[in-house]
Motif scaffolding. Structure first.
Motif, PDB file in Angstrom:
ATOM      1  N   TRP A 103      28.135  20.843  -7.761  1.00 31.99           N
ATOM      2  CA  TRP A 103      27.111  19.872  -7.388  1.00 31.99           C
ATOM      3  C   TRP A 103      26.154  19.599  -8.547  1.00 31.99           C
ATOM      4  O   TRP A 103      25.686  18.472  -8.711  1.00 31.99           O
ATOM      5  N   GLY A 104      25.864  20.614  -9.342  1.00 33.99           N
ATOM      6  CA  GLY A 104      25.010  20.405 -10.507  1.00 33.99           C
ATOM      7  C   GLY A 104      25.634  19.445 -11.505  1.00 33.99           C
ATOM      8  O   GLY A 104      24.959  18.558 -12.044  1.00 33.99           O
ATOM      9  N   ARG A 105      26.939  19.612 -11.752  1.00 30.03           N
ATOM     10  CA  ARG A 105      27.625  18.704 -12.685  1.00 30.03           C
ATOM     11  C   ARG A 105      27.688  17.286 -12.123  1.00 30.03           C
ATOM     12  O   ARG A 105      27.525  16.306 -12.854  1.00 30.03           O
ATOM     13  N   GLN A 106      27.916  17.197 -10.828  1.00 28.75           N
ATOM     14  CA  GLN A 106      27.961  15.874 -10.209  1.00 28.75           C
ATOM     15  C   GLN A 106      26.592  15.191 -10.265  1.00 28.75           C
ATOM     16  O   GLN A 106      26.497  13.981 -10.512  1.00 28.75           O
ATOM     17  N   LEU A 107      25.516  15.970 -10.014  1.00 25.20           N
ATOM     18  CA  LEU A 107      24.169  15.394 -10.100  1.00 25.20           C
ATOM     19  C   LEU A 107      23.873  14.902 -11.502  1.00 25.20           C
ATOM     20  O   LEU A 107      23.287  13.820 -11.678  1.00 25.20           O
ATOM     21  N   ALA A 108      24.263  15.677 -12.527  1.00 27.47           N
ATOM     22  CA  ALA A 108      24.026  15.267 -13.912  1.00 27.47           C
ATOM     23  C   ALA A 108      24.766  13.965 -14.224  1.00 27.47           C
ATOM     24  O   ALA A 108      24.217  13.057 -14.868  1.00 27.47           O
ATOM     25  N   ALA A 109      26.018  13.863 -13.756  1.00 24.40           N
ATOM     26  CA  ALA A 109      26.782  12.642 -13.991  1.00 24.40           C
ATOM     27  C   ALA A 109      26.159  11.455 -13.253  1.00 24.40           C
ATOM     28  O   ALA A 109      26.050  10.351 -13.800  1.00 24.40           O
ATOM     29  N   LEU A 110      25.741  11.692 -11.996  1.00 23.08           N
ATOM     30  CA  LEU A 110      25.104  10.634 -11.219  1.00 23.08           C
ATOM     31  C   LEU A 110      23.817  10.142 -11.882  1.00 23.08           C
ATOM     32  O   LEU A 110      23.552   8.934 -11.927  1.00 23.08           O
ATOM     33  N   LEU A 111      23.033  11.080 -12.378  1.00 22.96           N
ATOM     34  CA  LEU A 111      21.782  10.705 -13.035  1.00 22.96           C
ATOM     35  C   LEU A 111      22.042   9.764 -14.201  1.00 22.96           C
ATOM     36  O   LEU A 111      21.365   8.748 -14.364  1.00 22.96           O
ATOM     37  N   GLY A 112      23.029  10.117 -15.036  1.00 21.52           N
ATOM     38  CA  GLY A 112      23.333   9.274 -16.179  1.00 21.52           C
ATOM     39  C   GLY A 112      23.752   7.875 -15.762  1.00 21.52           C
ATOM     40  O   GLY A 112      23.278   6.873 -16.318  1.00 21.52           O
ATOM     41  N   ARG A 116      30.073  15.025  -2.097  1.00 22.25           N
ATOM     42  CA  ARG A 116      29.286  15.122  -0.874  1.00 22.25           C
ATOM     43  C   ARG A 116      28.259  14.007  -0.848  1.00 22.25           C
ATOM     44  O   ARG A 116      27.614  13.707  -1.853  1.00 22.25           O
ATOM     45  N   ARG A 117      28.112  13.397   0.299  1.00 23.88           N
ATOM     46  CA  ARG A 117      27.167  12.282   0.390  1.00 23.88           C
ATOM     47  C   ARG A 117      25.723  12.752   0.205  1.00 23.88           C
ATOM     48  O   ARG A 117      24.877  11.995  -0.262  1.00 23.88           O
ATOM     49  N   GLU A 118      25.434  13.994   0.585  1.00 22.71           N
ATOM     50  CA  GLU A 118      24.094  14.527   0.350  1.00 22.71           C
ATOM     51  C   GLU A 118      23.806  14.625  -1.146  1.00 22.71           C
ATOM     52  O   GLU A 118      22.675  14.379  -1.593  1.00 22.71           O
ATOM     53  N   VAL A 119      24.802  14.991  -1.935  1.00 23.65           N
ATOM     54  CA  VAL A 119      24.638  15.046  -3.389  1.00 23.65           C
ATOM     55  C   VAL A 119      24.399  13.641  -3.932  1.00 23.65           C
ATOM     56  O   VAL A 119      23.572  13.430  -4.832  1.00 23.65           O
ATOM     57  N   LEU A 120      25.108  12.658  -3.383  1.00 21.73           N
ATOM     58  CA  LEU A 120      24.895  11.268  -3.787  1.00 21.73           C
ATOM     59  C   LEU A 120      23.468  10.832  -3.493  1.00 21.73           C
ATOM     60  O   LEU A 120      22.817  10.197  -4.328  1.00 21.73           O
ATOM     61  N   LEU A 162      11.911  13.261   4.814  1.00 20.11           N
ATOM     62  CA  LEU A 162      12.561  11.965   4.673  1.00 20.11           C
ATOM     63  C   LEU A 162      13.964  12.093   4.095  1.00 20.11           C
ATOM     64  O   LEU A 162      14.900  11.417   4.539  1.00 20.11           O
ATOM     65  N   LEU A 163      14.126  12.978   3.113  1.00 20.44           N
ATOM     66  CA  LEU A 163      15.450  13.155   2.511  1.00 20.44           C
ATOM     67  C   LEU A 163      16.423  13.809   3.495  1.00 20.44           C
ATOM     68  O   LEU A 163      17.625  13.488   3.490  1.00 20.44           O
ATOM     69  N   LEU A 164      15.928  14.711   4.332  1.00 19.00           N
ATOM     70  CA  LEU A 164      16.792  15.287   5.372  1.00 19.00           C
ATOM     71  C   LEU A 164      17.246  14.204   6.354  1.00 19.00           C
ATOM     72  O   LEU A 164      18.410  14.164   6.771  1.00 19.00           O
ATOM     73  N   GLY A 165      16.328  13.314   6.729  1.00 20.88           N
ATOM     74  CA  GLY A 165      16.703  12.200   7.587  1.00 20.88           C
ATOM     75  C   GLY A 165      17.690  11.274   6.899  1.00 20.88           C
ATOM     76  O   GLY A 165      18.655  10.802   7.514  1.00 20.88           O
ATOM     77  N   GLY A 166      17.465  11.019   5.607  1.00 17.27           N
ATOM     78  CA  GLY A 166      18.400  10.192   4.853  1.00 17.27           C
ATOM     79  C   GLY A 166      19.765  10.837   4.730  1.00 17.27           C
ATOM     80  O   GLY A 166      20.796  10.152   4.772  1.00 17.27           O
ATOM     81  N   ALA A 167      19.800  12.173   4.597  1.00 18.59           N
ATOM     82  CA  ALA A 167      21.080  12.883   4.499  1.00 18.59           C
ATOM     83  C   ALA A 167      21.882  12.753   5.787  1.00 18.59           C
ATOM     84  O   ALA A 167      23.110  12.593   5.760  1.00 18.59           O
ATOM     85  N   ARG A 168      21.195  12.819   6.935  1.00 19.41           N
ATOM     86  CA  ARG A 168      21.884  12.633   8.210  1.00 19.41           C
ATOM     87  C   ARG A 168      22.400  11.210   8.338  1.00 19.41           C
ATOM     88  O   ARG A 168      23.509  10.972   8.848  1.00 19.41           O
ATOM     89  N   ARG A 169      21.607  10.259   7.865  1.00 24.04           N
ATOM     90  CA  ARG A 169      22.003   8.860   7.966  1.00 24.04           C
ATOM     91  C   ARG A 169      23.187   8.542   7.050  1.00 24.04           C
ATOM     92  O   ARG A 169      24.124   7.846   7.472  1.00 24.04           O
TER      93      ARG A 169
END
Length: 289
Positions: free
Chosen positions: A21-30, A124-128, A271-278
């Motif tokens: 998830w850390g690697r995916q977050l770094a790639a997403l950030l870029g 994972r959509r939560e990681v997105l 709010l992010l928990l609600g967004g994760a469920r959505r």
């Protein structure tokens, strides 16, 4: 319809999962930071960030000969800047800038029909969700912090070098600079979470955004209990120079910085928990569907 890849291999160990998830977050950030800063929707963002800097540049360099009028009384000048910061930077630039960026993080991709590419990936959509939120924070904090700093630079520049050195070093003026920068950071945190959630839950986010805007602007008229259910109350509590809100204001004690920070972090987490469920239930059609 596309289906979620939220449940990546359950056999992956906790340590391997966090590493992935850390690697995916770094790639997403870029990806997301480049897209936000260089995409076709970025022009209004740059105009918003440049406006406060341009305003104070004009106040200093397009003033009559001699000392600009706002610096003849330094205590009044500081109050003048606090009011401009509150109305222009806090209630306008931060609000509309965060609305533009964070609402488009998902809504823009749905309109462009590109979100399904993320949904088809083993991600994972939560990681997105977290990756997009962090990317929005990187962009807004970077641009709007520089905007605040730029307006402060020209504000202090107009007063002159000797007086500024005495104020910043001897009178603790650097605390005011940190206060304005911290307000900018907290504003991006709070408004970013609100508008990311609005973009996820509402097909047409304009009306919810206008409701939030009206609530924040009319905050000074609300009773004390409702005043605390707003972002702007906690941000204005950190202003180094209190502003006068008029004869009809309901007075509420300022909230200390650490209380404001903790409250905003809890608010963002909810709010992010609600967004994760959505986000787990969002489905989009691919281009060839």
């Amino acid at each position: 319809m596309t289906h979620s890849h939220a449940d990546v291999d359950p056999a992956i160990s906790s340590r391997e999962g966090w590493s992935l998830w850390g690697r995916q977050l770094a790639a997403l950030l870029g990806i997301e930071v480049r897209r936000t800063l260089l995409g076709r929707r970025s022009l209004p963002l740059y105009l918003l960030a440049a406006f406060p800097v341009l305003l104070f540049f004009l106040l200093v360099f397009v003033a009559p000969k001699g000392s600009p009028w706002i610096f003849r009384d330094w205590s009044w000048a500081q109050e003048f800047y606090a009011n401009i910061f509150d109305a222009l930077i806090l209630r306008t630039m931060l609000f509309f800038g965060c609305a533009w960026i964070f609402m488009n993080l998902f809504r823009g991709e749905i309109i462009d029909q590109s979100l399904h590419y993320y949904f088809l990936a083993p991600l994972r959509r939560e990681v997105l969700l977290i990756g997009k939120y962090l990317a929005g924070l990187v962009v807004t904090v970077s641009l709007f912090s520089f905007s605040t700093l730029g307006s402060l630079f020209f504000f202090y520049y107009g007063r002159g070098y000797p007086a500024n050195v005495e104020h910043l070093l001897g009178e603790g003026g650097w605390r005011a600079v940190l206060a304005y920068e911290s307000i900018t950071l907290l504003g991006c945190l709070g408004y970013g979470a609100i508008f990311l959630t609005v973009g996820l839950f509402f097909r047409n986010p304009i009306l919810p955004a206008l409701f939030v805007y009206g609530w924040e602007w009319l905050n000074f008229l609300l009773p004390p209990l409702l005043k605390r259910i707003s972002i702007v109350h906690y941000l204005e509590s950190q202003l180094p120079v209190p502003i006068k809100e008029g004869p009809f204001v309901t007075v509420v004690a300022a909230t200390p910085f650490w209380t404001s920070l903790l409250g905003l972090l809890v608010f963002v987490a909810i709010l992010l928990l609600g967004g994760a469920r959505r986000i787990r239930s969002v489905e989009v059609k691919p281009l060839d569907a």
